[in-house]
Write an enzyme that holds these catalytic residues in place. Structure first.
Site, PDB file in Angstrom:
ATOM      1  CD  GLN A 127     -24.461 -18.698  -8.706  1.00 50.06           C
ATOM      2  OE1 GLN A 127     -24.150 -17.558  -9.047  1.00 50.06           O
ATOM      3  NE2 GLN A 127     -25.718 -19.285  -8.575  1.00 50.06           N
TER       4      GLN A 127
ATOM      5  CG  ASP B 171     -29.532 -24.924 -14.021  1.00 49.98           C
ATOM      6  OD1 ASP B 171     -28.693 -24.144 -14.503  1.00 49.98           O
ATOM      7  OD2 ASP B 171     -29.490 -25.523 -12.934  1.00 49.98           O
TER       8      ASP B 171
HETATM    9  O1  MRU Z   1     -28.458 -21.299  -8.985  1.00 54.34           O
HETATM   10  P1  MRU Z   1     -27.554 -22.484  -9.218  1.00 54.34           P
HETATM   11  O2  MRU Z   1     -25.975 -22.018  -8.847  1.00 54.34           O
HETATM   12  O3  MRU Z   1     -27.859 -23.701  -8.797  1.00 54.34           O
HETATM   13  O4  MRU Z   1     -27.171 -22.367 -10.990  1.00 54.34           O
HETATM   14  C1  MRU Z   1     -26.178 -23.521 -11.488  1.00 54.34           C
HETATM   15  C2  MRU Z   1     -26.060 -23.133 -12.917  1.00 54.34           C
HETATM   16  O5  MRU Z   1     -26.731 -22.546 -13.658  1.00 54.34           O
HETATM   17  C3  MRU Z   1     -25.038 -24.224 -13.260  1.00 54.34           C
HETATM   18  O6  MRU Z   1     -24.443 -23.465 -14.512  1.00 54.34           O
HETATM   19  C4  MRU Z   1     -25.761 -25.467 -13.893  1.00 54.34           C
HETATM   20  O7  MRU Z   1     -26.313 -25.868 -12.836  1.00 54.34           O
HETATM   21  C5  MRU Z   1     -24.838 -26.320 -14.131  1.00 54.34           C
HETATM   22  S1  MRU Z   1     -23.814 -27.078 -12.738  1.00 54.34           S
HETATM   23  C6  MRU Z   1     -22.812 -28.305 -13.540  1.00 54.34           C
END
Ligand code: MRU
Length: 350
Positions: free
Chosen positions: A195, A236
């Site tokens: 990401q 999250d």
């Molecule tokens: O697995 P993902 O890409 O959904 O994980 C995203 C994250 O861990 C982000 O840091 C979190 O959701 C915050 S997004 C504003």
């Protein structure tokens, strides 16, 4: 601003994050099963974006229904909510959004199907607009902690792509830039889904904010070299005591930051705070398919079928967290008190 997700007359439109940064493809989903699969496969990802997608998926599930007896409609609504809720377990925003849709449904369930649909679509669109507003508020308040000239490390993508727009951690960085500060970002690539390398780098470059991608195992080196001034990450789920579930690798970054006397900040709207979760030990950590570790974009990098582990998130104990930047203000330790205060509903006018 980057459009992550949008409700349109044709359906729910999402930017396919699996293809970024090499292709910019928007996909239109016309049924809730499609939205559920988009969340599960991470066409859309990031806690607040998942919440908005969940709400839109629920609205889509109750669209174009014939007039049904209320009990049958209730059954359908329950099945739609269950399917959306079963997509990803860690980000609390998903459950928070489905609960909001349930409250709206409970209010209008005796109306005709047209009125039910209208109310659900309106609520989903409201959540989309509110998310952008809350990210801007979070950014405005959070950026005060970012010094001019700061070199900020971030992990994963907590940007416009992870929200309805603007971002949480990257929203703080955008707001600091809008306030006239010079900010430079170091983006952890964030194995295995990349990401940071794919998404954070893409959106910061689009905005002309200086960004350097580093592999995850370089973070400690740059901290020790005094090349990082602070860390800002998203979340999250934040437990009532301030423990933070975020992308796998966040805990290691927080420990390294403490070792190097670098402030470690978390940026998240209050919808990410789960006051019913006393501490991080109870947070369910999603385990994803091992092939996401064995391969990079379809190319295998390990011996075939080697056992791998793939927890998608970890929990950072609150003692490592210097501040939690929210849309209602900045929380400091002791988080049990500060988070409860920020999350309390505003007093109603007498
Ligand atoms: O697995 P993902 O890409 O959904 O994980 C995203 C994250 O861990 C982000 O840091 C979190 O959701 C915050 S997004 C504003």
């Amino acid at each position: 601003m980057i459009k992550t997700i949008e409700w349109t007359d044709a359906g729910v439109v999402m930017l396919d994050q699996l293809l970024l940064p090499t292709e910019e493809v928007y996909r239109t989903y016309t049924d809730y099963e499609g939205v559920a699969e988009a969340i599960r496969s991470m066409v859309i990802r990031g806690a607040p974006a998942i919440g908005v997608a969940a709400a839109m998926g629920v609205a889509l599930g109750m669209k174009d229904l014939p007039e049904l007896p209320p009990e049958e409609r209730d059954r359908r609504f329950g099945a739609v909510c269950a399917a959306i809720s079963a997509t990803r377990p860690t980000a609390v925003n998903l459950f928070w959004a489905v609960d909001r849709m349930k409250r709206v449904y409970a209010r209008v369930r005796h109306e005709g199907s047209g009125e039910i649909r209208r109310a659900l679509v309106e609520e989903a669109r409201r959540m989309h607009a509110e998310d952008i507003e809350s990210n801007r508020a979070l950014g405005r308040m959070g950026q005060e902690l970012i010094p001019d000239g700061a070199r900020v490390l971030t992990h994963c993508n907590a940007g416009a792509l992870a929200t309805a727009g603007y971002g949480t951690a990257l929203g703080v960085i955008r707001a600091a830039v809008e306030a006239g500060k010079r900010v430079e970002v170091f983006a952890d690539e964030t194995r295995p889904f990349l990401q940071g390398a794919r998404l954070t780098a893409w959106e910061l470059m689009k905005d002309g904010i200086p960004v350097t991608v580093i592999t995850d195992n370089m973070a400690g080196h740059f901290m020790k070299q005094k090349a990082i001034d602070c860390v800002v990450v998203g979340a999250d789920r934040i437990a009532a005591n301030g423990d933070v579930a975020n992308k796998i690798g966040t805990y290691a970054v927080a420990v390294l930051a403490r070792e190097n006397n670098i402030p470690f900040y978390v940026a998240a709207p209050v919808s990410t705070v789960d006051l019913e979760m006393p501490d991080g030990d109870g947070i369910r950590i999603e385990e994803r398919d091992g092939d996401e570790v064995r391969t990079i974009r379809g190319v295998r990098i390990t011996p075939e079928n080697v056992p791998v582990a793939h927890p998608a998130f970890d929990v950072t104990p609150s003692r490592y967290v210097g501040a939690i930047m929210t849309d209602r203000g900045v929380a400091r330790a002791p988080y049990a008190d500060s988070l409860r205060g920020l999350c309390a509903p505003p007093p109603t006018a007498a």
